[in-house]
Design a protein around this motif. Structure first.
Motif, PDB file in Angstrom:
ATOM      1  N   THR A  29      54.758  29.274  36.344  1.00 42.40           N
ATOM      2  CA  THR A  29      53.864  28.475  35.518  1.00 42.40           C
ATOM      3  C   THR A  29      54.592  28.134  34.221  1.00 42.40           C
ATOM      4  O   THR A  29      55.400  28.917  33.737  1.00 42.40           O
ATOM      5  CB  THR A  29      52.588  29.280  35.223  1.00 42.40           C
ATOM      6  OG1 THR A  29      52.030  29.730  36.452  1.00 42.40           O
ATOM      7  CG2 THR A  29      51.560  28.439  34.511  1.00 42.40           C
ATOM      8  N   GLU A  31      54.619  36.904  34.144  1.00 43.21           N
ATOM      9  CA  GLU A  31      53.664  36.307  35.074  1.00 43.21           C
ATOM     10  C   GLU A  31      53.495  37.234  36.266  1.00 43.21           C
ATOM     11  O   GLU A  31      54.467  37.742  36.815  1.00 43.21           O
ATOM     12  CB  GLU A  31      54.150  34.933  35.533  1.00 43.21           C
ATOM     13  CG  GLU A  31      53.159  34.222  36.403  1.00 43.21           C
ATOM     14  CD  GLU A  31      53.558  32.789  36.720  1.00 43.21           C
ATOM     15  OE1 GLU A  31      52.855  32.163  37.509  1.00 43.21           O
ATOM     16  OE2 GLU A  31      54.577  32.307  36.190  1.00 43.21           O
ATOM     17  N   ASP A  32      52.223  37.483  36.628  1.00 42.30           N
ATOM     18  CA  ASP A  32      51.936  38.275  37.822  1.00 42.30           C
ATOM     19  C   ASP A  32      50.761  37.643  38.551  1.00 42.30           C
ATOM     20  O   ASP A  32      50.422  36.493  38.286  1.00 42.30           O
ATOM     21  CB  ASP A  32      51.687  39.748  37.464  1.00 42.30           C
ATOM     22  CG  ASP A  32      50.541  39.945  36.484  1.00 42.30           C
ATOM     23  OD1 ASP A  32      49.644  39.087  36.403  1.00 42.30           O
ATOM     24  OD2 ASP A  32      50.533  40.978  35.804  1.00 42.30           O
ATOM     25  N   SER A  33      50.127  38.370  39.443  1.00 40.09           N
ATOM     26  CA  SER A  33      49.045  37.804  40.251  1.00 40.09           C
ATOM     27  C   SER A  33      47.751  37.636  39.464  1.00 40.09           C
ATOM     28  O   SER A  33      46.811  37.029  39.951  1.00 40.09           O
ATOM     29  CB  SER A  33      48.794  38.682  41.472  1.00 40.09           C
ATOM     30  OG  SER A  33      48.352  39.971  41.057  1.00 40.09           O
ATOM     31  N   VAL A  34      47.686  38.147  38.223  1.00 45.57           N
ATOM     32  CA  VAL A  34      46.465  38.087  37.429  1.00 45.57           C
ATOM     33  C   VAL A  34      46.585  37.143  36.237  1.00 45.57           C
ATOM     34  O   VAL A  34      45.628  36.477  35.867  1.00 45.57           O
ATOM     35  CB  VAL A  34      46.095  39.506  36.919  1.00 45.57           C
ATOM     36  CG1 VAL A  34      44.864  39.480  36.044  1.00 45.57           C
ATOM     37  CG2 VAL A  34      45.905  40.454  38.084  1.00 45.57           C
ATOM     38  N   GLN A  35      47.759  37.062  35.631  1.00 45.71           N
ATOM     39  CA  GLN A  35      47.896  36.297  34.399  1.00 45.71           C
ATOM     40  C   GLN A  35      49.332  35.840  34.171  1.00 45.71           C
ATOM     41  O   GLN A  35      50.257  36.300  34.827  1.00 45.71           O
ATOM     42  CB  GLN A  35      47.464  37.138  33.208  1.00 45.71           C
ATOM     43  CG  GLN A  35      48.376  38.320  32.957  1.00 45.71           C
ATOM     44  CD  GLN A  35      47.939  39.160  31.784  1.00 45.71           C
ATOM     45  OE1 GLN A  35      47.124  38.748  30.982  1.00 45.71           O
ATOM     46  NE2 GLN A  35      48.475  40.353  31.683  1.00 45.71           N
ATOM     47  N   TRP A  70      44.076  33.999  35.675  1.00 47.11           N
ATOM     48  CA  TRP A  70      43.659  33.324  36.898  1.00 47.11           C
ATOM     49  C   TRP A  70      42.211  33.676  37.208  1.00 47.11           C
ATOM     50  O   TRP A  70      41.785  34.812  37.074  1.00 47.11           O
ATOM     51  CB  TRP A  70      44.537  33.730  38.080  1.00 47.11           C
ATOM     52  CG  TRP A  70      46.012  33.779  37.825  1.00 47.11           C
ATOM     53  CD1 TRP A  70      46.855  34.747  38.271  1.00 47.11           C
ATOM     54  CD2 TRP A  70      46.828  32.855  37.106  1.00 47.11           C
ATOM     55  NE1 TRP A  70      48.134  34.483  37.867  1.00 47.11           N
ATOM     56  CE2 TRP A  70      48.150  33.323  37.137  1.00 47.11           C
ATOM     57  CE3 TRP A  70      46.577  31.684  36.402  1.00 47.11           C
ATOM     58  CZ2 TRP A  70      49.205  32.658  36.534  1.00 47.11           C
ATOM     59  CZ3 TRP A  70      47.635  31.024  35.791  1.00 47.11           C
ATOM     60  CH2 TRP A  70      48.915  31.501  35.866  1.00 47.11           C
ATOM     61  N   THR A 113      39.304  33.648  40.203  1.00 44.01           N
ATOM     62  CA  THR A 113      39.147  33.560  41.649  1.00 44.01           C
ATOM     63  C   THR A 113      37.819  32.908  41.991  1.00 44.01           C
ATOM     64  O   THR A 113      36.883  32.908  41.190  1.00 44.01           O
ATOM     65  CB  THR A 113      39.195  34.951  42.295  1.00 44.01           C
ATOM     66  OG1 THR A 113      38.091  35.710  41.816  1.00 44.01           O
ATOM     67  CG2 THR A 113      40.498  35.670  41.974  1.00 44.01           C
TER      68      THR A 113
END
Length: 52
Positions: free
Chosen positions: A2, A16-20, A32, A34
């Motif tokens: 991103t 950056e990870d799977s949440v933010q 992020w 869902t």
């Protein structure tokens, strides 16, 4: 990746990870969202004081 974008510049978010995604340099954070609602955890059991 991103991109952190400003007026005339852009770069990849350094964190950056799977949440933010977070940019410490510019103080920007993307979180992020869902489509599926996330249920909060159940409340803890109440503490019962022993009677003497």
């Amino acid at each position: 990746m991103t991109r952190c974008v400003g007026d005339g510049w852009s770069h990849d978010f350094p964190i950056e990870d799977s949440v933010q995604a977070h940019c410490l340099t510019h103080g920007r954070r993307l979180v992020w969202k869902t489509e599926e609602p996330v249920e909060p955890p159940p409340p803890p059991d109440p503490v019962v004081e022993p009677t003497t």
